[in-house]
Design a protein around this motif. Structure first.
Motif, PDB file in Angstrom:
ATOM      1  N   GLY A 142      -8.932  -1.584   0.677  1.00  0.00           N
ATOM      2  CA  GLY A 142      -7.556  -1.357   0.225  1.00  0.00           C
ATOM      3  C   GLY A 142      -7.309   0.102  -0.125  1.00  0.00           C
ATOM      4  O   GLY A 142      -6.257   0.668   0.194  1.00  0.00           O
ATOM      5  N   LEU A 143      -8.294   0.729  -0.761  1.00  0.00           N
ATOM      6  CA  LEU A 143      -8.174   2.156  -1.104  1.00  0.00           C
ATOM      7  C   LEU A 143      -8.202   3.026   0.157  1.00  0.00           C
ATOM      8  O   LEU A 143      -7.551   4.081   0.200  1.00  0.00           O
ATOM      9  N   LEU A 144      -8.943   2.594   1.186  1.00  0.00           N
ATOM     10  CA  LEU A 144      -8.958   3.329   2.443  1.00  0.00           C
ATOM     11  C   LEU A 144      -7.580   3.296   3.116  1.00  0.00           C
ATOM     12  O   LEU A 144      -7.133   4.287   3.705  1.00  0.00           O
ATOM     13  N   ALA A 145      -6.915   2.153   3.027  1.00  0.00           N
ATOM     14  CA  ALA A 145      -5.602   2.005   3.669  1.00  0.00           C
ATOM     15  C   ALA A 145      -4.472   2.585   2.830  1.00  0.00           C
ATOM     16  O   ALA A 145      -3.402   2.904   3.371  1.00  0.00           O
ATOM     17  N   LEU A 146      -4.684   2.762   1.532  1.00  0.00           N
ATOM     18  CA  LEU A 146      -3.610   3.150   0.616  1.00  0.00           C
ATOM     19  C   LEU A 146      -2.944   4.488   0.959  1.00  0.00           C
ATOM     20  O   LEU A 146      -1.710   4.574   0.938  1.00  0.00           O
ATOM     21  N   PRO A 147      -3.686   5.556   1.296  1.00  0.00           N
ATOM     22  CA  PRO A 147      -3.006   6.830   1.598  1.00  0.00           C
ATOM     23  C   PRO A 147      -2.014   6.721   2.747  1.00  0.00           C
ATOM     24  O   PRO A 147      -0.901   7.246   2.668  1.00  0.00           O
ATOM     25  N   GLY A 148      -2.402   6.033   3.813  1.00  0.00           N
ATOM     26  CA  GLY A 148      -1.490   5.866   4.941  1.00  0.00           C
ATOM     27  C   GLY A 148      -0.261   5.073   4.546  1.00  0.00           C
ATOM     28  O   GLY A 148       0.865   5.411   4.928  1.00  0.00           O
TER      29      GLY A 148
END
Length: 369
Positions: A142-148
């Motif tokens: 979830g943190l990996l996808a959050l910036p995008g």
């Protein structure tokens, strides 16, 4: 250990469904735009060019080993984030949103193209080793996808951000999540919802807020912000059982329905071909989903299965939300109908992920250990 790939033949059923949907899209765009001013080049012809480019991308993706793409997934995702940052500072502004990068006579939409790197990255993350516990299965990806997600939402592009989120949720459900972990995440989300909603609502433009209000209250501003949704429902209803025929729809041909060639192409099709035509169209999409799930079920490694499921989930989400918003069952959030709506970036992106789906099938006898 890498074994020599054994290629299956092209999936004629999959190719037939894709070709049918693309043909329906061009025909519908032609119907609704043939009398509209489009400069020296008609809009339906432009879409045909985008389909040609998308077909080349489809063939490249289908012939490429998805394992090699997976190894580049984090780099590709980083490049996608970089493009979203470029959009934020120097992107092209249109209709109150800053979503495009101009490249001479054309403009690309990075929020569409970053969906493929996200899918590759999350599928690679989940398939490289067993991910147990809510931290490694839910929070880290979830943190990996959050910036995008946040960069797309900032543009603002609510539709693409929701589609982006749908990829993460699809893969999360595919790998499974324990009830306790899911309950904890759900409880935390509910607790944070009032604060998150305040931030989300504040980031939306006035027209986006009014679209949501018009969904909650269908009678809200029927001559203004509620006009598009109202005319969409009228167009679908006026098609009745058999429709009014190609270029025979009154709502669409007399331009009562705006954006008939983009987000509301389903309403145009339903008015021209009626309830039965709409059922056939939905059956074509259903066939595409079932073929994708069949590919996922027969994939010989976890990576291939997750990629196939992710492609099916992404396209399914877009189809369901687009048709639902044209029927007044969901807010108008600007999600195009895959393979039918006009748009270069969305068409190429959809063809790319479908090529990836075919790549999984063609290499289903290949095991990368």
């Amino acid at each position: 250990m890498t074994r020599t790939p054994r290629f299956d033949g092209m999936d004629l059923s999959l190719l037939g469904v894709i070709a049918s949907l693309l043909s329906v899209g061009v025909l519908t765009i032609y119907s609704v735009t043939s009398t509209a001013p489009g400069g020296s080049f008609p809009i339906f012809a432009k879409q045909a060019i985008w389909i040609g480019v998308g077909t080349l991308v489809f063939l490249v993706m289908a012939s490429f080993d998805y394992h090699k793409l997976a190894r580049l997934s984090y780099i590709l995702y980083g490049l996608g984030l970089l493009l979203l940052v470029v959009v934020m500072f120097s992107g092209k502004v249109s209709r109150g949103s800053q979503r495009w990068i101009s490249l001479g006579p054309i403009a690309i939409q990075p929020s569409e193209f970053i969906k493929l790197p996200l899918l590759l990255m999350l599928a690679t993350y989940y398939s490289t080793q067993t991910r147990t516990g809510w931290l490694y299965r839910v929070i880290v990806p979830g943190l990996l996808a959050l910036p995008g997600f946040l960069l797309i939402l900032k543009q603002p592009d609510l539709g693409s951000s929701l589609s982006f989120l749908a990829i993460y949720i699809t893969l999360l459900l595919a790998v499974g999540v324990k009830s306790k972990a899911f309950g904890l995440v759900l409880l935390t989300a509910l607790m944070m919802f009032p604060f998150a909603w305040g931030e989300l609502w504040g980031s939306l433009h006035d027209y986006q807020k009014e679209r949501i209000i018009s969904f909650v209250d269908p009678g809200y501003d029927p001559g203004g912000k509620g006009y598009q949704g109202l005319q969409s429902r009228i167009a679908i209803g006026s098609g009745e059982l058999l429709g009014k025929g190609l270029r025979g729809g009154t709502q669409t041909q007399f331009k009562f329905l705006p954006e008939g060639h983009t987000d509301f192409v389903f309403a145009v099709f339903a008015e021209e071909w009626g309830f039965l035509g709409a059922v056939v169209l939905i059956m074509l999409f259903l066939s595409l989903f079932l073929l994708g799930l069949d590919i996922a079920s027969k994939a010989k490694d976890m990576l291939g299965a997750l990629l196939a499921i992710g492609v099916v989930g992404m396209i399914t989400f877009n189809v369901v939300v687009n048709i639902a918003m044209t029927l007044g069952l969901a807010p108008i959030v600007g999600i195009p109908l895959p393979l039918l709506s006009y748009g270069g970036s969305a068409t190429i992106m959809t063809m790319a992920v479908l090529g990836l789906l075919l790549s999984v099938k063609r290499r289903r006898l290949t095991l990368i250990q």
